[in-house]
Design a protein around this motif. Structure first.
Motif, PDB file in Angstrom:
ATOM      1  N   SER A  15       0.835  -1.203   0.000  1.00  0.00           N
ATOM      2  CA  SER A  15       0.000   0.000   0.000  1.00  0.00           C
ATOM      3  C   SER A  15       0.869   1.253   0.000  1.00  0.00           C
TER       4      SER A  15
ATOM      5  N   TYR B 234       3.980   1.642  -1.231  1.00  0.00           N
ATOM      6  CA  TYR B 234       4.556   1.916  -2.552  1.00  0.00           C
ATOM      7  C   TYR B 234       3.474   2.343  -3.545  1.00  0.00           C
ATOM      8  N   SER B 235       2.291   1.744  -3.403  1.00  0.00           N
ATOM      9  CA  SER B 235       1.168   2.130  -4.266  1.00  0.00           C
ATOM     10  C   SER B 235       0.855   3.611  -4.071  1.00  0.00           C
ATOM     11  N   GLY B 236       0.860   4.023  -2.804  1.00  0.00           N
ATOM     12  CA  GLY B 236       0.567   5.426  -2.479  1.00  0.00           C
ATOM     13  C   GLY B 236       1.592   6.372  -3.078  1.00  0.00           C
TER      14      GLY B 236
ATOM     15  N   LEU C 171       3.510   5.794  -5.674  1.00  0.00           N
ATOM     16  CA  LEU C 171       3.331   5.768  -7.134  1.00  0.00           C
ATOM     17  C   LEU C 171       2.165   6.669  -7.549  1.00  0.00           C
ATOM     18  N   THR C 172       1.068   6.561  -6.797  1.00  0.00           N
ATOM     19  CA  THR C 172      -0.107   7.392  -7.107  1.00  0.00           C
ATOM     20  C   THR C 172       0.255   8.863  -7.017  1.00  0.00           C
TER      21      THR C 172
ATOM     22  N   ALA D 176       2.562   9.924  -9.893  1.00  0.00           N
ATOM     23  CA  ALA D 176       1.823   9.987 -11.173  1.00  0.00           C
ATOM     24  C   ALA D 176       0.891  11.194 -11.181  1.00  0.00           C
ATOM     25  N   TYR D 177       0.212  11.414 -10.052  1.00  0.00           N
ATOM     26  CA  TYR D 177      -0.720  12.540  -9.961  1.00  0.00           C
ATOM     27  C   TYR D 177       0.032  13.859 -10.155  1.00  0.00           C
TER      28      TYR D 177
ATOM     29  N   THR E  19       1.305  14.238 -13.892  1.00  0.00           N
ATOM     30  CA  THR E  19       0.288  14.582 -14.885  1.00  0.00           C
ATOM     31  C   THR E  19      -0.236  16.006 -14.665  1.00  0.00           C
TER      32      THR E  19
ATOM     33  N   ILE F 290      -2.763  -3.166  -6.296  1.00  0.00           N
ATOM     34  CA  ILE F 290      -2.652  -2.512  -7.605  1.00  0.00           C
ATOM     35  C   ILE F 290      -3.349  -1.159  -7.639  1.00  0.00           C
ATOM     36  N   TRP F 291      -3.902  -0.704  -6.488  1.00  0.00           N
ATOM     37  CA  TRP F 291      -4.639   0.558  -6.554  1.00  0.00           C
ATOM     38  C   TRP F 291      -3.739   1.723  -6.944  1.00  0.00           C
ATOM     39  N   GLY F 292      -2.466   1.649  -6.554  1.00  0.00           N
ATOM     40  CA  GLY F 292      -1.525   2.724  -6.920  1.00  0.00           C
ATOM     41  C   GLY F 292      -1.246   2.705  -8.407  1.00  0.00           C
ATOM     42  N   ILE F 293      -0.978   1.485  -8.924  1.00  0.00           N
ATOM     43  CA  ILE F 293      -0.684   1.344 -10.361  1.00  0.00           C
ATOM     44  C   ILE F 293      -1.922   1.761 -11.162  1.00  0.00           C
TER      45      ILE F 293
ATOM     46  N   SER G 114      -4.349   3.749 -10.275  1.00  0.00           N
ATOM     47  CA  SER G 114      -4.607   5.190 -10.249  1.00  0.00           C
ATOM     48  C   SER G 114      -3.559   5.955 -11.069  1.00  0.00           C
ATOM     49  N   ALA G 115      -2.294   5.428 -11.073  1.00  0.00           N
ATOM     50  CA  ALA G 115      -1.254   6.069 -11.896  1.00  0.00           C
ATOM     51  C   ALA G 115      -1.615   5.930 -13.385  1.00  0.00           C
TER      52      ALA G 115
ATOM     53  N   SER H  73      -4.382   8.322 -14.231  1.00  0.00           N
ATOM     54  CA  SER H  73      -3.907   9.718 -14.349  1.00  0.00           C
ATOM     55  C   SER H  73      -3.314   9.968 -15.729  1.00  0.00           C
TER      56      SER H  73
END
Lengths: 259, 258
Positions: free
Chosen positions: A25, A27-29, A31-32, A35-36, A39, B167-170, B172-173, B176
């Protein structure tokens, strides 16, 4: 006072441990967030190239978004809105009321989410950008202190809007619509709205202050900071704090949770 | 292959969309709230755009269409598949004598049907009342490849959970970047020409941006058909990617029990 400080410390340690424990979670955070930011920065560069805010260059649009987003994340750390929903609907309120501590403060400390770690990631990106744009870190430090005051204001305002859900759940839905509208507007520099009423919607958000004053501060212009302004902000925080306490007192009487 | 065996999944998807009424209403209200905001923002930005490809009215219609079309996306499938893989429930899907892609397809169609009908009706009624000049034929013709593309793309994102725990991060990336590349943030004609040229080679350019141009009547029928065929080609590519991911993913799956 000591118990309040140790409670905050404990909650902070829990949030860091939670973040490091659930690595996927975490690393997912990250990455999000990256990316956010990427962009939206591209978006700012494209929109910024049109030059619709007088006197702003592309770097101003980028800095506005990255700094505004960073401090908005910090506000989000203390106003975990989804959790607030469960507190209101699933009786979690009882857990906050029976502890020998001010319920509002208890709630405030529980809201410390793993988002704090992402704020640290954001701030590293901000410092990187400041170095890249050759902006004085001292100016940023001074602007940072001013923004912390605004973060307090925004946190107490958001908490107030969440806590009016104690009065009725319908009011909580209205607050959520407000958050949604403000969230959409705050991605754009408040300066572009001129004299429109949108400015009044945004005035209690960090993005408004970044758009209006912090970017000037980064260029060494601190003329906006005056004692009356600081006092007015502190007064507004105090009023919101009192209103929050009153709402919690009301919730205490209304609550029908069993432990 | 008998369609009868999949009808249950279609009904199940449809029932779940009716059951969670607040989600349905919430999504519609969220879309409606965004429209006046986009209007205010672009009312300020628009005068600064030199030689705009769109008129202001077309730009508003473009965003209206974006809000409508984004409700068609089958993103929920990504989360369902990811949860199924993470919790091992995908095994029960795989041992059934059915094609798992069709199974998810019918569920997704059922789940989206009501939203699609509601938003399209809202869009068509608003367009008639406000006398918008739109190509209704293209609105419906392009819808089929759009849904198919989104459906297969959602499965690919969901299947990534064979390799990543969360995979929620991937997801959401990816979302985006997709919004940036398909013209959801800003119409692609505002991008520098070099970037537009690169984007033409991606499926996202043809997914929403060309869909919007077709409906607004900004490109010819032949150009629209070309974009639709590109999307179908990508759907075939996605289909083989899914097959490949499933073959590799099954080897990583460690389901126990019976």
């Amino acid at each position: 006072m000591n118990k309040y400080i140790s409670l905050l410390k404990e909650q902070f340690i829990i949030s860091v441990k939670r973040a490091s424990e659930y690595k996927a979670s975490f690393y997912s955070g990250i990455l999000t967030e990256i990316a956010y930011l990427t962009t939206r920065v591209i978006f700012m560069i494209i929109i910024g190239s049109l030059g619709f805010v007088e006197g702003w260059q592309t770097k101003d649009y980028v800095l506005f978004f990255v700094i505004g987003n960073t401090f908005a994340s910090l506000v989000g750390v203390f106003t975990w809105k989804n959790r607030a929903k469960y507190i209101l609907t699933q009786g979690e309120l009882s857990r906050l009321l029976y502890r020998p501590i001010l319920p509002f403060f208890n709630y405030f400390s529980l809201m410390i989410s793993t988002g704090f770690v992402f704020f640290l990631v954001d701030i590293i990106i901000v410092i990187g950008l400041l170095i890249y744009f050759k902006i004085s870190l001292l100016y940023f430090f001074l602007a940072f202190l001013f923004l912390l005051l605004i973060v307090f204001l925004a946190v107490f305002w958001d908490l107030f809007l969440i806590c009016i859900g104690f009065i009725s759940f319908g009011l909580f839905h209205i607050s959520r619509s407000y958050f949604s509208v403000v969230g959409n507007f705050s991605g754009y520099p408040a300066k572009m709205f001129g004299n429109k009423s949108v400015r009044f919607l945004l005035i209690l958000t960090v993005e408004f202050w970044v758009s209006y004053h912090v970017l000037d501060m980064l260029n060494g212009d601190f003329s906006v900071i005056s004692l009356p302004l600081i006092l007015a902000i502190i007064f507004a925080i105090f009023i919101l704090y009192i209103l929050n306490l009153l709402l919690w007192k009301y919730a205490e009487k209304k609550n029908e949770g069993y432990i | 292959m008998s369609l009868k065996q999949y009808s249950g999944h279609f009904i199940s998807g449809f029932k779940s969309s009716i059951e969670y009424k607040s989600d349905l209403i919430g999504n519609l209200v969220y879309g409606i709230i965004r429209l006046p905001i986009l209007y205010l923002v672009w009312e300020i930005i628009f005068p600064f755009i030199k030689d705009s490809f769109f008129t202001f009215k077309e730009l508003l219609l473009y965003y209206f269409l974006y809000v409508v079309i984004s409700t068609f996306e089958t993103d929920i499938l990504t989360h369902i598949i990811a949860d199924d893989v993470k919790e091992g429930n995908i095994i029960t899907t795989l041992i059934k004598p059915t094609n798992f892609i069709l199974l998810y397809f019918f569920f997704a169609i059922g789940e989206r049907l009501l939203t699609i009908l509601l938003t399209i009706s809202l869009f068509v009624i608003s367009s008639i009342v406000l006398s918008f000049q739109i190509n209704y034929f293209m609105l419906f013709l392009y819808l089929i490849p759009f849904l198919l593309f989104n459906f297969l793309f959602s499965i690919i994102k969901g299947l990534l959970s064979f390799w990543f725990t969360e995979i929620w991060g991937i997801n959401s990336a990816i979302d985006s970047f997709t919004n940036l590349f398909n013209g959801g943030f800003i119409p692609l004609y505002l991008y520098p020409l070099a970037i537009q040229d690169v984007l033409k080679f991606t499926p996202f350019y043809h997914e929403f941006y060309r869909y919007a141009l077709s409906v607004l009547g900004k490109i010819s029928f032949e150009q629209s058909l070309f974009s639709i065929s590109i999307i179908f080609v990508w759907c075939v590519i996605f289909f083989f990617i899914i097959k490949f991911m499933m073959r590799k993913g099954k080897k990583k799956l460690e389901g126990l029990g019976g």
